[in-house]
Design a protein around this motif. Sequence first.
Motif, PDB file in Angstrom:
ATOM      1  N   HIS A  56       0.854  -1.192   0.000  1.00  0.00           N
ATOM      2  CA  HIS A  56       0.000   0.000   0.000  1.00  0.00           C
ATOM      3  C   HIS A  56       0.885   1.236   0.000  1.00  0.00           C
ATOM      4  O   HIS A  56       2.110   1.132   0.119  1.00  0.00           O
ATOM      5  CB  HIS A  56      -0.976  -0.006   1.180  1.00  0.00           C
ATOM      6  CG  HIS A  56      -0.344   0.072   2.537  1.00  0.00           C
ATOM      7  ND1 HIS A  56       0.450  -0.925   3.054  1.00  0.00           N
ATOM      8  CD2 HIS A  56      -0.390   1.036   3.498  1.00  0.00           C
ATOM      9  CE1 HIS A  56       0.859  -0.581   4.271  1.00  0.00           C
ATOM     10  NE2 HIS A  56       0.370   0.614   4.562  1.00  0.00           N
ATOM     11  N   ASP A  60       6.035   4.339   4.932  1.00  0.00           N
ATOM     12  CA  ASP A  60       6.894   3.319   5.536  1.00  0.00           C
ATOM     13  C   ASP A  60       6.938   2.036   4.692  1.00  0.00           C
ATOM     14  O   ASP A  60       7.659   1.099   5.021  1.00  0.00           O
ATOM     15  CB  ASP A  60       6.469   3.009   6.993  1.00  0.00           C
ATOM     16  CG  ASP A  60       5.021   2.583   7.152  1.00  0.00           C
ATOM     17  OD1 ASP A  60       4.163   3.134   6.445  1.00  0.00           O
ATOM     18  OD2 ASP A  60       4.748   1.703   7.988  1.00  0.00           O
ATOM     19  N   HIS A  61       6.195   2.026   3.552  1.00  0.00           N
ATOM     20  CA  HIS A  61       6.213   0.869   2.646  1.00  0.00           C
ATOM     21  C   HIS A  61       6.703   1.213   1.244  1.00  0.00           C
ATOM     22  O   HIS A  61       7.153   0.327   0.516  1.00  0.00           O
ATOM     23  CB  HIS A  61       4.819   0.221   2.582  1.00  0.00           C
ATOM     24  CG  HIS A  61       4.382  -0.290   3.923  1.00  0.00           C
ATOM     25  ND1 HIS A  61       4.479  -1.611   4.283  1.00  0.00           N
ATOM     26  CD2 HIS A  61       3.930   0.365   5.019  1.00  0.00           C
ATOM     27  CE1 HIS A  61       4.081  -1.756   5.540  1.00  0.00           C
ATOM     28  NE2 HIS A  61       3.742  -0.561   6.012  1.00  0.00           N
ATOM     29  N   HIS A 120      -7.245  -1.581   5.985  1.00  0.00           N
ATOM     30  CA  HIS A 120      -6.293  -0.543   6.367  1.00  0.00           C
ATOM     31  C   HIS A 120      -6.704   0.771   5.716  1.00  0.00           C
ATOM     32  O   HIS A 120      -7.351   0.761   4.666  1.00  0.00           O
ATOM     33  CB  HIS A 120      -4.905  -0.973   5.895  1.00  0.00           C
ATOM     34  CG  HIS A 120      -3.773  -0.238   6.538  1.00  0.00           C
ATOM     35  ND1 HIS A 120      -3.664  -0.065   7.898  1.00  0.00           N
ATOM     36  CD2 HIS A 120      -2.675   0.356   6.009  1.00  0.00           C
ATOM     37  CE1 HIS A 120      -2.554   0.602   8.160  1.00  0.00           C
ATOM     38  NE2 HIS A 120      -1.943   0.877   7.041  1.00  0.00           N
ATOM     39  N   ASP A 142      -0.230  -4.114   8.802  1.00  0.00           N
ATOM     40  CA  ASP A 142      -1.038  -2.980   8.365  1.00  0.00           C
ATOM     41  C   ASP A 142      -2.481  -3.402   8.079  1.00  0.00           C
ATOM     42  O   ASP A 142      -3.023  -3.155   7.004  1.00  0.00           O
ATOM     43  CB  ASP A 142      -0.409  -2.289   7.138  1.00  0.00           C
ATOM     44  CG  ASP A 142       0.963  -1.740   7.459  1.00  0.00           C
ATOM     45  OD1 ASP A 142       1.914  -2.540   7.511  1.00  0.00           O
ATOM     46  OD2 ASP A 142       1.060  -0.520   7.701  1.00  0.00           O
ATOM     47  N   HIS A 190      -4.205  -0.994  12.869  1.00  0.00           N
ATOM     48  CA  HIS A 190      -3.120  -1.974  13.027  1.00  0.00           C
ATOM     49  C   HIS A 190      -3.520  -3.025  14.060  1.00  0.00           C
ATOM     50  O   HIS A 190      -4.280  -2.737  14.992  1.00  0.00           O
ATOM     51  CB  HIS A 190      -1.850  -1.264  13.496  1.00  0.00           C
ATOM     52  CG  HIS A 190      -1.263  -0.342  12.461  1.00  0.00           C
ATOM     53  ND1 HIS A 190      -0.415  -0.791  11.479  1.00  0.00           N
ATOM     54  CD2 HIS A 190      -1.412   0.984  12.258  1.00  0.00           C
ATOM     55  CE1 HIS A 190      -0.056   0.225  10.702  1.00  0.00           C
ATOM     56  NE2 HIS A 190      -0.655   1.332  11.161  1.00  0.00           N
TER      57      HIS A 190
HETATM   58 ZN   LIG Z   1       0.093   1.479   6.537  1.00  0.00          ZN
END
Ligand SMILES: [Zn+2]
Length: 263
Positions: A56, A60-61, A120, A142, A190
């Motif tokens: 996604h 942070d990804h 999410h 996530d 989360h």
């Molecule tokens: Zn996320």
Amino acid sequence: MEIYSLASGSSGNSYVIVHNKRALLLDAGLSGKKLIGALADVGVDPAWIEAVLVSHEHNDHVAGAGIISRKLNVPVYMTRGTWMAAAEKLGPLPRGKIIIRSGTFFRVADLLVTAYPICHDAREPVNYVFSTGAHKAAVLTDTGCVTRSMLHTLAQCHALILEANHSAEMLFAGPYPWPLKQRIASRQGHLSNAQAARIAAWLSAHGQLRQVQLGHLSAVNNTPDLARGEVAEYLARQRVSRALCRNVQVLPRQQPGPILQVK
Ligand SMILES: [Zn+2]
Ligand SMILES: [Zn+2]
């Protein structure tokens, strides 16, 4: 198949899945430099990597996904919604993008990969199951909830990287503003330690789960000992296989974790 976590947490996530000296990168939430350094740390030759998969569009990804795809000259796989939300952050993709749909499977790096939807607060988030034919493993982070269809998909997995983002007590007693606390604990947020424990126990009792690594821990609302303790104690109370209880590992947030050998 081996899975290495290069980093796992809200300051960056990336996993390498290796099979027969062919590999793919799942998420790339670190700088290109850090990703290359972490690959060297775990002994994976960047030339093995044939694709970058994105779950996604959160930073942070995806922060390093465009950079690493250009550096390694490989395509990026993602859903249409993720592409629409992440296109700007990704920048130009010389080897292109491959749009996947959740619920479908595709073959890459000698692995059969299935994308499944997660809950999410992102445009069209998915995570993935990786299969060699003989063995299956998945990453589940996530997500604020786990549906029956997700459990059904994950029940076939022998190994799982599972989110244990927060201790609910620490989150609600902690310093985050109320709306953020609510967002994290919501069905679009989360997984808590307690949720992770219940999911692992169910997958062990009703599925094939034999190994679990806990990931995407919060730096503020959890500690590795608390996450491991809450999950391992719950598994022990549910009389889950001793091997699984003993082998609950926690992935470090900012450095590579122990190898997950899927067998
Ligand atoms: Zn996320
Ligand atoms: Zn994340």
